[in-house]
Every structure is written in structure tokens, then in C-alpha cells.
Design a protein around this motif. Sequence first.
Motif, PDB file in Angstrom:
ATOM      1  N   UNK A  84       2.496  -0.986  -0.765  1.00  0.00           N
ATOM      2  CA  UNK A  84       3.597  -0.639  -1.666  1.00  0.00           C
ATOM      3  C   UNK A  84       3.321  -1.176  -3.063  1.00  0.00           C
ATOM      4  N   UNK A  85       3.492  -0.347  -4.061  1.00  0.00           N
ATOM      5  CA  UNK A  85       3.305  -0.767  -5.448  1.00  0.00           C
ATOM      6  C   UNK A  85       4.632  -1.105  -6.091  1.00  0.00           C
ATOM      7  N   UNK A  86       4.569  -1.454  -7.345  1.00  0.00           N
ATOM      8  CA  UNK A  86       5.783  -1.817  -8.083  1.00  0.00           C
ATOM      9  C   UNK A  86       6.575  -0.593  -8.499  1.00  0.00           C
ATOM     10  N   UNK A  87       5.934   0.549  -8.501  1.00  0.00           N
ATOM     11  CA  UNK A  87       6.614   1.758  -8.913  1.00  0.00           C
ATOM     12  C   UNK A  87       6.543   2.019 -10.408  1.00  0.00           C
ATOM     13  N   UNK A  88       5.933   1.121 -11.160  1.00  0.00           N
ATOM     14  CA  UNK A  88       5.835   1.321 -12.605  1.00  0.00           C
ATOM     15  C   UNK A  88       4.409   1.675 -13.032  1.00  0.00           C
ATOM     16  N   UNK A  89       3.510   1.795 -12.070  1.00  0.00           N
ATOM     17  CA  UNK A  89       2.151   2.212 -12.375  1.00  0.00           C
ATOM     18  C   UNK A  89       1.162   1.093 -12.556  1.00  0.00           C
ATOM     19  N   UNK A  90       1.607  -0.073 -12.970  1.00  0.00           N
ATOM     20  CA  UNK A  90       0.706  -1.208 -13.164  1.00  0.00           C
ATOM     21  C   UNK A  90       1.290  -2.401 -12.424  1.00  0.00           C
ATOM     22  N   UNK A  91       0.498  -2.962 -11.526  1.00  0.00           N
ATOM     23  CA  UNK A  91       0.933  -4.149 -10.792  1.00  0.00           C
ATOM     24  C   UNK A  91       0.745  -5.376 -11.666  1.00  0.00           C
ATOM     25  N   UNK A  92       1.774  -6.216 -11.773  1.00  0.00           N
ATOM     26  CA  UNK A  92       1.573  -7.476 -12.495  1.00  0.00           C
ATOM     27  C   UNK A  92       0.533  -8.344 -11.780  1.00  0.00           C
ATOM     28  N   UNK A  93      -0.056  -9.277 -12.500  1.00  0.00           N
ATOM     29  CA  UNK A  93      -1.107 -10.129 -11.940  1.00  0.00           C
ATOM     30  C   UNK A  93      -0.622 -10.884 -10.708  1.00  0.00           C
ATOM     31  N   UNK A  94       0.596 -11.436 -10.734  1.00  0.00           N
ATOM     32  CA  UNK A  94       1.108 -12.197  -9.590  1.00  0.00           C
ATOM     33  C   UNK A  94       1.234 -11.303  -8.358  1.00  0.00           C
ATOM     34  N   UNK A  95       1.580 -10.018  -8.594  1.00  0.00           N
ATOM     35  CA  UNK A  95       1.721  -9.121  -7.453  1.00  0.00           C
ATOM     36  C   UNK A  95       0.362  -8.796  -6.846  1.00  0.00           C
ATOM     37  N   UNK A  96      -0.634  -8.596  -7.690  1.00  0.00           N
ATOM     38  CA  UNK A  96      -1.986  -8.344  -7.176  1.00  0.00           C
ATOM     39  C   UNK A  96      -2.472  -9.535  -6.363  1.00  0.00           C
ATOM     40  N   UNK A  97      -2.187 -10.751  -6.848  1.00  0.00           N
ATOM     41  CA  UNK A  97      -2.601 -11.957  -6.118  1.00  0.00           C
ATOM     42  C   UNK A  97      -1.904 -12.036  -4.766  1.00  0.00           C
ATOM     43  N   UNK A  98      -0.615 -11.762  -4.740  1.00  0.00           N
ATOM     44  CA  UNK A  98       0.113 -11.810  -3.465  1.00  0.00           C
ATOM     45  C   UNK A  98      -0.359 -10.714  -2.516  1.00  0.00           C
ATOM     46  N   UNK A  99      -0.648  -9.535  -3.040  1.00  0.00           N
ATOM     47  CA  UNK A  99      -1.165  -8.455  -2.191  1.00  0.00           C
ATOM     48  C   UNK A  99      -2.491  -8.857  -1.555  1.00  0.00           C
ATOM     49  N   UNK A 100      -3.322  -9.542  -2.320  1.00  0.00           N
ATOM     50  CA  UNK A 100      -4.593 -10.030  -1.770  1.00  0.00           C
ATOM     51  C   UNK A 100      -4.323 -10.951  -0.579  1.00  0.00           C
ATOM     52  N   UNK A 101      -3.369 -11.847  -0.730  1.00  0.00           N
ATOM     53  CA  UNK A 101      -3.029 -12.772   0.358  1.00  0.00           C
ATOM     54  C   UNK A 101      -2.409 -12.041   1.543  1.00  0.00           C
ATOM     55  N   UNK A 102      -1.536 -11.071   1.285  1.00  0.00           N
ATOM     56  CA  UNK A 102      -0.880 -10.391   2.409  1.00  0.00           C
ATOM     57  C   UNK A 102      -1.884  -9.646   3.271  1.00  0.00           C
ATOM     58  N   UNK A 103      -2.929  -9.132   2.661  1.00  0.00           N
ATOM     59  CA  UNK A 103      -3.979  -8.491   3.453  1.00  0.00           C
ATOM     60  C   UNK A 103      -4.656  -9.484   4.393  1.00  0.00           C
ATOM     61  N   UNK A 104      -4.935 -10.684   3.877  1.00  0.00           N
ATOM     62  CA  UNK A 104      -5.545 -11.727   4.719  1.00  0.00           C
ATOM     63  C   UNK A 104      -4.579 -12.171   5.809  1.00  0.00           C
ATOM     64  N   UNK A 105      -3.311 -12.338   5.435  1.00  0.00           N
ATOM     65  CA  UNK A 105      -2.322 -12.775   6.420  1.00  0.00           C
ATOM     66  C   UNK A 105      -2.147 -11.732   7.524  1.00  0.00           C
ATOM     67  N   UNK A 106      -2.185 -10.464   7.142  1.00  0.00           N
ATOM     68  CA  UNK A 106      -2.085  -9.394   8.145  1.00  0.00           C
ATOM     69  C   UNK A 106      -3.253  -9.472   9.121  1.00  0.00           C
ATOM     70  N   UNK A 107      -4.441  -9.697   8.585  1.00  0.00           N
ATOM     71  CA  UNK A 107      -5.625  -9.828   9.438  1.00  0.00           C
ATOM     72  C   UNK A 107      -5.472 -11.007  10.396  1.00  0.00           C
ATOM     73  N   UNK A 108      -4.970 -12.137   9.894  1.00  0.00           N
ATOM     74  CA  UNK A 108      -4.782 -13.309  10.748  1.00  0.00           C
ATOM     75  C   UNK A 108      -3.734 -13.052  11.825  1.00  0.00           C
ATOM     76  N   UNK A 109      -2.639 -12.389  11.460  1.00  0.00           N
ATOM     77  CA  UNK A 109      -1.601 -12.073  12.460  1.00  0.00           C
ATOM     78  C   UNK A 109      -2.170 -11.141  13.534  1.00  0.00           C
ATOM     79  N   UNK A 110      -2.945 -10.148  13.111  1.00  0.00           N
ATOM     80  CA  UNK A 110      -3.551  -9.225  14.064  1.00  0.00           C
ATOM     81  C   UNK A 110      -4.564  -9.909  14.967  1.00  0.00           C
TER      82      UNK A 110
END
Length: 127
Positions: A84-110
Motif C-alpha cells: 500500500x502506498x501513500x496515495x500521493x505518488x511519492x512515499x516519504x522517506x520514513x514510510x519507505x524505511x518502515x516498508x523495508x522493515x515490514x517486508x522483513x517482519x513478514x518474512x520472519x512471521x512466515x
Amino acid sequence: MPDRPKSTPREFEELAPFRESFLTLFTEPEGAAAFRRVGHLIFEWLLDWQHAAPIREPLMILELRARAADLRYVERFLLDTVAVGTGIGIDPQWERALKHHTGRWALRAGTLAAEIETAISDAGMLL
């Protein structure tokens, strides 16, 4: 932990059948509160074993299977968060950083869910 958000369950009994990620869909707090109350009633009813269905597997197997299913839910939720994106076309830096972490966390949960599922399968061979 003092820095834990107020919504974080402190005791096992506070864990509700309805996940907070589902309850966030309610824009009115009364709706989410009603589902929490229903969830509490369901939980209490299930603790009363006279109403429960006959157990066909050892309780630990049933509980671990449920935990693995919850982890699969968390895995999917985190993957959806990444998509899911922000809906404004450009993700803020903090959101990109959190998305990076959520991908890792998803892998760990799986991975953890897969370990539990494998252990249940291996234990089934011993039963």
C-alpha cells in the motif's frame, strides 16, 4: 513495558478474537468497542469447556495450529502494508524505511509459522 501502546494486551485473557487491524476499520469507537465486547464474550464462552466441541487432537497441537494461523495473518497483513502506498505518488522517506522493515517482519512471521507447522506435522507422526 512503560513504552508499550495502551492497546497492547497485557495478559493472555485480554487477547481478543478480533484483531486490532480489523477493528481499525471502524471509524466510530463505539463500533470497535462493540466488537471487542463480543470478542470477549466469545472468548469467555470458549473457556467454558462444557460448550466446546469434542477435542480431536491434543490441545497443544490445536493451540499451536491457531498460533501459526495468526502468524500467517500477520505475515499477510505486513505484506499488504508493504504493497500500500501513500496515495500521493511519492512515499516519504520514513514510510519507505518502515516498508523495508515490514517486508522483513513478514518474512520472519512466515518463517516462524512454517516452523510451527513443520513441528506440528512431525509431532503428528509420533502420535
